[in-house]
Design a protein around this motif. Structure first.
Motif, PDB file in Angstrom:
ATOM      1  N   PRO A 145       0.771  -1.376   0.011  1.00 25.59           N
ATOM      2  CA  PRO A 145       0.133  -0.015  -0.024  1.00 25.59           C
ATOM      3  C   PRO A 145       0.957   1.239  -0.124  1.00 25.59           C
ATOM      4  N   THR A 146       2.029   0.959   0.272  1.00 24.34           N
ATOM      5  CA  THR A 146       2.982   2.392   0.389  1.00 24.34           C
ATOM      6  C   THR A 146       3.565   2.689  -0.769  1.00 24.34           C
ATOM      7  N   GLU A 147       3.685   1.770  -1.691  1.00 24.65           N
ATOM      8  CA  GLU A 147       4.667   1.553  -2.796  1.00 24.65           C
ATOM      9  C   GLU A 147       4.705   2.918  -3.688  1.00 24.65           C
ATOM     10  N   ASP A 148       3.463   3.343  -3.960  1.00 19.41           N
ATOM     11  CA  ASP A 148       3.290   4.545  -4.897  1.00 19.41           C
ATOM     12  C   ASP A 148       3.266   5.826  -4.101  1.00 19.41           C
ATOM     13  N   LEU A 149       3.293   5.876  -2.888  1.00 21.07           N
ATOM     14  CA  LEU A 149       3.284   7.258  -2.194  1.00 21.07           C
ATOM     15  C   LEU A 149       4.401   8.086  -2.489  1.00 21.07           C
ATOM     16  N   SER A 150       4.174   9.497  -2.582  1.00 16.30           N
ATOM     17  CA  SER A 150       5.358  10.463  -2.724  1.00 16.30           C
ATOM     18  C   SER A 150       5.825  10.809  -1.521  1.00 16.30           C
ATOM     19  N   GLN A 151       7.036  11.267  -1.764  1.00 21.46           N
ATOM     20  CA  GLN A 151       7.975  11.832  -0.692  1.00 21.46           C
ATOM     21  C   GLN A 151       7.226  12.603   0.479  1.00 21.46           C
ATOM     22  N   ASP A 152       6.144  13.545  -0.145  1.00 24.24           N
ATOM     23  CA  ASP A 152       5.240  14.525   0.881  1.00 24.24           C
ATOM     24  C   ASP A 152       4.443  13.595   1.533  1.00 24.24           C
ATOM     25  N   GLU A 153       3.970  12.554   0.856  1.00 31.24           N
ATOM     26  CA  GLU A 153       2.914  11.872   1.621  1.00 31.24           C
ATOM     27  C   GLU A 153       3.874  10.953   2.554  1.00 31.24           C
ATOM     28  N   MET A 154       4.863  10.419   2.319  1.00 34.51           N
ATOM     29  CA  MET A 154       5.476   9.342   3.337  1.00 34.51           C
ATOM     30  C   MET A 154       6.007  10.306   4.355  1.00 34.51           C
ATOM     31  N   THR A 155       6.350  11.562   4.335  1.00 41.23           N
ATOM     32  CA  THR A 155       6.885  12.571   5.387  1.00 41.23           C
ATOM     33  C   THR A 155       5.795  12.980   6.113  1.00 41.23           C
ATOM     34  N   SER A 156       4.515  13.356   5.702  1.00 40.01           N
ATOM     35  CA  SER A 156       3.382  13.588   6.530  1.00 40.01           C
ATOM     36  C   SER A 156       2.949  12.426   7.272  1.00 40.01           C
ATOM     37  N   ILE A 157       3.230  11.126   6.773  1.00 39.76           N
ATOM     38  CA  ILE A 157       2.594   9.850   7.442  1.00 39.76           C
ATOM     39  C   ILE A 157       3.839   9.671   8.776  1.00 39.76           C
ATOM     40  N   ALA A 158       4.926   9.687   8.467  1.00 42.18           N
ATOM     41  CA  ALA A 158       6.004   9.488   9.446  1.00 42.18           C
ATOM     42  C   ALA A 158       5.605  10.641  10.720  1.00 42.18           C
ATOM     43  N   GLU A 159       5.676  11.978  10.188  1.00 44.88           N
ATOM     44  CA  GLU A 159       5.271  12.933  11.212  1.00 44.88           C
ATOM     45  C   GLU A 159       4.214  12.802  11.794  1.00 44.88           C
ATOM     46  N   ALA A 160       3.149  12.397  11.369  1.00 47.95           N
ATOM     47  CA  ALA A 160       2.130  11.988  12.031  1.00 47.95           C
ATOM     48  C   ALA A 160       1.783  11.025  13.262  1.00 47.95           C
ATOM     49  N   PHE A 161       2.643   9.816  12.866  1.00 45.16           N
ATOM     50  CA  PHE A 161       2.938   8.809  13.753  1.00 45.16           C
ATOM     51  C   PHE A 161       3.781   9.373  15.015  1.00 45.16           C
ATOM     52  N   CYS A 162       4.940   9.861  14.757  1.00 48.20           N
ATOM     53  CA  CYS A 162       5.829  10.221  15.496  1.00 48.20           C
ATOM     54  C   CYS A 162       5.488  11.422  16.553  1.00 48.20           C
ATOM     55  N   THR A 163       4.665  12.456  15.986  1.00 46.98           N
ATOM     56  CA  THR A 163       4.238  13.522  16.920  1.00 46.98           C
ATOM     57  C   THR A 163       3.180  13.038  17.577  1.00 46.98           C
ATOM     58  N   ARG A 164       2.264  12.006  17.306  1.00 40.74           N
ATOM     59  CA  ARG A 164       1.155  11.410  18.370  1.00 40.74           C
ATOM     60  C   ARG A 164       1.970  10.808  19.380  1.00 40.74           C
ATOM     61  N   VAL A 165       2.948   9.992  19.095  1.00 42.89           N
ATOM     62  CA  VAL A 165       3.640   9.231  20.233  1.00 42.89           C
ATOM     63  C   VAL A 165       4.427  10.207  20.963  1.00 42.89           C
ATOM     64  N   GLN A 166       4.962  11.363  20.601  1.00 48.52           N
ATOM     65  CA  GLN A 166       5.860  11.874  21.238  1.00 48.52           C
ATOM     66  C   GLN A 166       4.766  12.833  22.297  1.00 48.52           C
ATOM     67  N   ASP A 167       3.628  13.140  21.743  1.00 46.61           N
ATOM     68  CA  ASP A 167       2.728  14.013  22.510  1.00 46.61           C
ATOM     69  C   ASP A 167       2.392  13.152  23.916  1.00 46.61           C
ATOM     70  N   ALA A 168       2.400  11.687  23.709  1.00 50.49           N
ATOM     71  CA  ALA A 168       1.847  10.941  24.801  1.00 50.49           C
ATOM     72  C   ALA A 168       3.153  10.757  25.794  1.00 50.49           C
ATOM     73  N   GLY A 169       4.499  11.452  25.455  1.00 48.61           N
ATOM     74  CA  GLY A 169       5.436  11.237  26.434  1.00 48.61           C
ATOM     75  C   GLY A 169       6.702  10.350  25.981  1.00 48.61           C
ATOM     76  N   TYR A 170       6.407   9.724  25.070  1.00 44.52           N
ATOM     77  CA  TYR A 170       7.617   8.645  24.369  1.00 44.52           C
ATOM     78  C   TYR A 170       8.565   9.360  23.609  1.00 44.52           C
ATOM     79  N   SER A 171       9.609   9.115  23.642  1.00 41.60           N
ATOM     80  CA  SER A 171      10.473   9.281  22.417  1.00 41.60           C
ATOM     81  C   SER A 171      10.405   8.475  21.193  1.00 41.60           C
ATOM     82  N   VAL A 172      10.859   9.071  20.104  1.00 41.03           N
ATOM     83  CA  VAL A 172      10.670   8.069  18.779  1.00 41.03           C
ATOM     84  C   VAL A 172      12.062   8.095  18.008  1.00 41.03           C
ATOM     85  N   VAL A 173      11.970   7.075  17.259  1.00 40.61           N
ATOM     86  CA  VAL A 173      13.108   7.256  16.119  1.00 40.61           C
ATOM     87  C   VAL A 173      12.635   6.634  14.825  1.00 40.61           C
TER      88      VAL A 173
END
Length: 238
Positions: A145-173
Motif C-alpha cells: 500500500p505504500t509503494e506509490d506514495l510520494s515523498q510528501d505523503e511519506m513524510t506526513s505519515i511519519a510526522e503524524a505517527f511520531c508526533t502522536r507518540v511524542q505527545d504521549a510522552g515517549y521518544s521516537v526514532v
C-alpha cells in the motif's frame, strides 16, 4: 525531487576508525572506553527467548516488536510474543524500546497506528524509543500500500505517527535503510533521530548523524535460536 532524498550532505559526527568489530560484536571505542551499547531487535519470528541468557551474552538493550499492520488487509495486530518479550527483557534487566511495522498510506492510518501502539503500552516506561518502521513489502504478488506514495505523503505519515507518540510522552526514532529513508523529506523530519539499517559494511556508507546502526541481520546471541538483528547505540559517542 531527489535533491533531498535520504539525507542531508554533512560531515559524519563519527570517526569509524574507532569501530571495533571483534567477533561480530561492534563497539565504538574512544580512548580505550566503549561508548556504544549493543542491542537486538526481536519479534515473534525469534520464537521463545531466554532473556537472561541474552543479557548474560552482553546484550544491553532490545527493540521489541509491538505489532504491525497487515500489508494485504490492513488490519492492526499485536506481535504474538510482545508481552512475553517485554516481561522477559524487564526481568533480565535489559533496557528496551518497541517498534511498529507500519503500512500506513494516509495520515489517518498513521495516527491510528500510533493510537494502537499507545493503547498497548498504556503508560509502560521505556528506556529506548518507539521506532517507526515503514517498508515496501510485496506479499503474494499484491502491491504494498505504500509503494506509490510520494515523498510528501511519506513524510506526513511519519510526522503524524511520531508526533502522536511524542505527545504521549515517549521518544521516537525513524528506522530504515537507504531506500526506506530516501522516501522521506529528511529536512522536514530532521528533529527525529534515525536508526540506520545497513548490513555487511565495515562502516555506514552515509554521513547521516544516526543514533543507532543496525549492522547485521544474522547475528548470533545466546538464548535466541534464530538469527537476530544486531544494532549499536551510538548516542554515547556524540
Amino acid at each position: 525531487d531527489g535533491d533531498d532524498a535520504g539525507e542531508q550532505e554533512s560531515a559524519s559526527p563519527y570517526d569509524w576508525t574507532n569501530l571495533d568489530r571483534t567477533d561480530g560484536r561492534y563497539r565504538y571505542v574512544i580512548d580505550g572506553e566503549t561508548v556504544s551499547r549493543l542491542g537486538i531487535d526481536v519479534s515473534e519470528n525469534q520464537q521463545e527467548i531466554d532473556w537472561q541468557a541474552v543479557a548474560d551474552d552482553g546484550i544491553e538493550f532490545a527493540f521489541i516488536r509491538l505489532g504491525y499492520r497487515g500489508a494485504t488487509k490492513g488490519d492492526l495486530y499485536v506481535d504474538e510474543r510482545f508481552w512475553e518479550n517485554i516481561d522477559g527483557a524487564h526481568a533480565a534487566g535489559l533496557d528496551y524500546g518497541v517498534y511498529f511495522f507500519s503500512q500506513a498510506d494516509t495520515v489517518e492510518d498513521a495516527q491510528e497506528e500510533a493510537d494502537f501502539v499507545l493503547a498497548q503500552l498504556s503508560g509502560v516506561q521505556l528506556a529506548y524509543p518507539v521506532a517507526f518502521d515503514s517498508e515496501v513489502v510485496n506479499l503474494a504478488g499484491e502491491k504494498s500500500p505504500t509503494e506509490d506514495l510520494s515523498q510528501d505523503e511519506m513524510t506526513s505519515i511519519a510526522e503524524a505517527f511520531c508526533t502522536r507518540v511524542q505527545d504521549a510522552g515517549y521518544s521516537v526514532v525513524l528506522y530504515g535503510n537507504s531506500f526506506d529513508l530516501a522516501r522521506y523529506r529528511r529536512s522536514e523530519l530532521s528533529r527525529l533521530p534515525v536508526w540506520w539499517a545497513e548490513y555487511g559494511s565495515p562502516a555506514p556508507t552515509t554521513n547521516l548523524a544516526m543514533a543507532l546502526w543496525q549492522y547485521t541481520n544474522n547475528g548470533q546471541v545466546a538464548g535466541i535460536s534464530t538469527n537476530v538483528d544486531l544494532s549499536i547505540d551510538l548516542r554515547g559517542a556524540l
